[in-house]
Design a protein around this motif. Structure first.
Motif, mmCIF file in Angstrom:
data_model
loop_
_atom_site.group_PDB
_atom_site.id
_atom_site.type_symbol
_atom_site.label_atom_id
_atom_site.label_comp_id
_atom_site.label_asym_id
_atom_site.label_seq_id
_atom_site.Cartn_x
_atom_site.Cartn_y
_atom_site.Cartn_z
ATOM 1 N N TYR A 9 0.837 -1.203 0.000
ATOM 2 C CA TYR A 9 0.000 0.000 0.000
ATOM 3 C C TYR A 9 0.866 1.245 0.000
ATOM 4 O O TYR A 9 1.972 1.271 0.562
ATOM 5 C CB TYR A 9 -0.887 0.036 1.247
ATOM 6 N N GLY A 11 0.518 4.575 1.764
ATOM 7 C CA GLY A 11 -0.260 5.119 2.871
ATOM 8 C C GLY A 11 -0.807 4.018 3.764
ATOM 9 O O GLY A 11 -0.756 2.834 3.418
ATOM 10 N N ARG A 12 -1.321 4.449 4.923
ATOM 11 C CA ARG A 12 -1.951 3.518 5.863
ATOM 12 C C ARG A 12 -3.340 4.030 6.211
ATOM 13 O O ARG A 12 -3.582 5.226 6.230
ATOM 14 C CB ARG A 12 -1.110 3.396 7.144
ATOM 15 N N ALA A 16 -5.876 4.164 2.074
ATOM 16 C CA ALA A 16 -4.590 3.820 1.459
ATOM 17 C C ALA A 16 -4.800 3.292 0.035
ATOM 18 O O ALA A 16 -5.858 2.738 -0.283
ATOM 19 C CB ALA A 16 -3.867 2.777 2.310
ATOM 20 N N ALA A 41 7.657 8.220 -1.740
ATOM 21 C CA ALA A 41 6.510 7.490 -2.262
ATOM 22 C C ALA A 41 6.791 6.970 -3.666
ATOM 23 O O ALA A 41 6.498 5.817 -4.002
ATOM 24 C CB ALA A 41 5.274 8.393 -2.262
ATOM 25 N N ALA A 85 3.537 -0.997 3.801
ATOM 26 C CA ALA A 85 2.950 0.292 3.413
ATOM 27 C C ALA A 85 3.983 1.401 3.571
ATOM 28 O O ALA A 85 4.724 1.444 4.568
ATOM 29 C CB ALA A 85 1.728 0.593 4.275
ATOM 30 N N ASP A 87 4.538 5.186 4.398
ATOM 31 C CA ASP A 87 3.809 6.254 5.083
ATOM 32 C C ASP A 87 4.796 7.063 5.908
ATOM 33 O O ASP A 87 5.708 6.508 6.535
ATOM 34 C CB ASP A 87 2.724 5.645 5.979
ATOM 35 N N THR A 88 4.615 8.377 5.924
ATOM 36 C CA THR A 88 5.452 9.302 6.697
ATOM 37 C C THR A 88 6.937 9.052 6.462
ATOM 38 O O THR A 88 7.723 8.967 7.406
ATOM 39 C CB THR A 88 5.132 9.230 8.208
ATOM 40 N N TRP A 92 6.477 0.612 6.473
ATOM 41 C CA TRP A 92 5.974 -0.083 7.652
ATOM 42 C C TRP A 92 5.509 -1.480 7.259
ATOM 43 O O TRP A 92 5.020 -1.680 6.150
ATOM 44 C CB TRP A 92 4.807 0.669 8.279
ATOM 45 N N TRP A 100 1.444 -2.597 13.279
ATOM 46 C CA TRP A 100 2.582 -2.135 12.487
ATOM 47 C C TRP A 100 3.831 -2.306 13.341
ATOM 48 O O TRP A 100 4.210 -1.417 14.101
ATOM 49 C CB TRP A 100 2.394 -0.680 12.077
ATOM 50 N N ARG A 103 9.413 -0.956 11.103
ATOM 51 C CA ARG A 103 9.597 0.300 10.389
ATOM 52 C C ARG A 103 10.963 0.241 9.723
ATOM 53 O O ARG A 103 11.985 0.156 10.415
ATOM 54 C CB ARG A 103 9.515 1.498 11.341
ATOM 55 N N THR A 115 -0.180 3.714 15.188
ATOM 56 C CA THR A 115 -1.280 3.851 14.234
ATOM 57 C C THR A 115 -2.138 2.589 14.223
ATOM 58 O O THR A 115 -1.603 1.487 14.114
ATOM 59 C CB THR A 115 -0.718 4.101 12.819
#
Length: 270
Positions: A9, A11-12, A16, A41, A85, A87-88, A92, A100, A103, A115
């Protein structure tokens, strides 16, 4: 070794973007090292696409791209072995609907600010109905479900017999190794598949009367539904039930083949 399922994915959360999925025929961490190092991304999208294309070219697994039909019978990624995924600013990873926990491939301990594990709903795309498409936001899938989700009850019984009595497989899931450790290698099993009751009955041979280790084996076998199926805190039906009957070495009339100490298992059916 059992295959593993993976979803990807951008995003989470419920919004997503699903990039694709793969069922890998075998686990090899080197396949996954590259995209876990993504820091943008665009880089993640490119690395995932390359990873899926490589797996497809080498026939290392069953690949589904995000613009195709959702490939799994479970309608959210809570039933997938590994979810990755971006994200940020980092990648993750969640394991089998848990949390999650990784990381950029480093373990993250539980914490109050993590999250929540929420995925887009794919119910209308998964093509399954009834119990096979039950709400997976509540379900927790067993670590040995893997590629057995397609099996009917007799097939599942045969798979479990193989896992319990076959030669140890290098790199086998820790849940299977832990289960086998509670079952002495001299034991023999007769397994009955009752499709009406959705139940596997295990008759265990090899213990002397009153052997305290027998109860340990019975307890270990009672965990099979949680390992190969799912649990639902909301009270939904399990994938299958288990009934365990302990038999001493003198009980060979029901299944005479188990009178031979070289025999390990036999499956019967109602």
């Amino acid at each position: 070794m059992s295959s593993t399922t993976h979803d990807f994915y951008l995003g989470r959360g419920a919004d997503a973007d699903w990039l694709g999925s793969v069922r890998l025929a075998s686990w090899d961490g080197r396949w996954l090292d590259e995209f876990t190092r993504a820091r943008s991304a665009g880089g993640f999208i490119t690395l995932v696409a390359l990873f899926l294309r490589t797996a497809e070219i080498h026939e290392a697994g069953e690949v589904t791209l995000g613009n195709h039909v959702w490939p799994w019978p479970w309608p959210t990624s809570h039933g997938t072995d590994y979810v990755h995924a971006f994200d940020t600013g980092t990648v993750w990873t969640a394991r089998r609907g848990d949390r999650w926990s990784l990381r950029a491939d480093e373990y993250i301990p539980p914490g109050p600010d993590e999250t929540p594990l929420v995925f887009p709903a794919m119910r209308e795309y998964c093509g399954y109905t009834g119990i096979d498409a039950a709400d997976t936001t509540a379900r927790r899938y067993g670590p040995l479900l893997g590629d057995t989700y397609r099996h009917d009850l007799p097939q599942l019984g045969l798979r479990i017999l193989t896992d319990l009595t076959g030669p140890p497989v290098p790199g086998a899931p820790s849940a299977l190794t832990g289960l086998r450790a509670q079952l002495p290698p001299h034991l023999r099993y007769a397994v009955t598949a009752d499709e009406t009751a959705v139940e596997l009955g295990f008759e265990v041979f090899g213990y002397r009367d009153g052997d305290p280790a027998a109860e340990t084996a019975a307890q270990a076998l009672s965990m099979l539904p949680a390992l190969y199926g799912w649990t639902d805190p909301l009270g939904g039906p399990p994938r299958f039930g288990v009934r365990v009957l302990l038999a001493d070495d003198g009980r060979h009339t029901t299944h005479p083949v188990l009178g031979d100490p070289r025999a390990r298992a036999v499956l019967t059916a109602f």
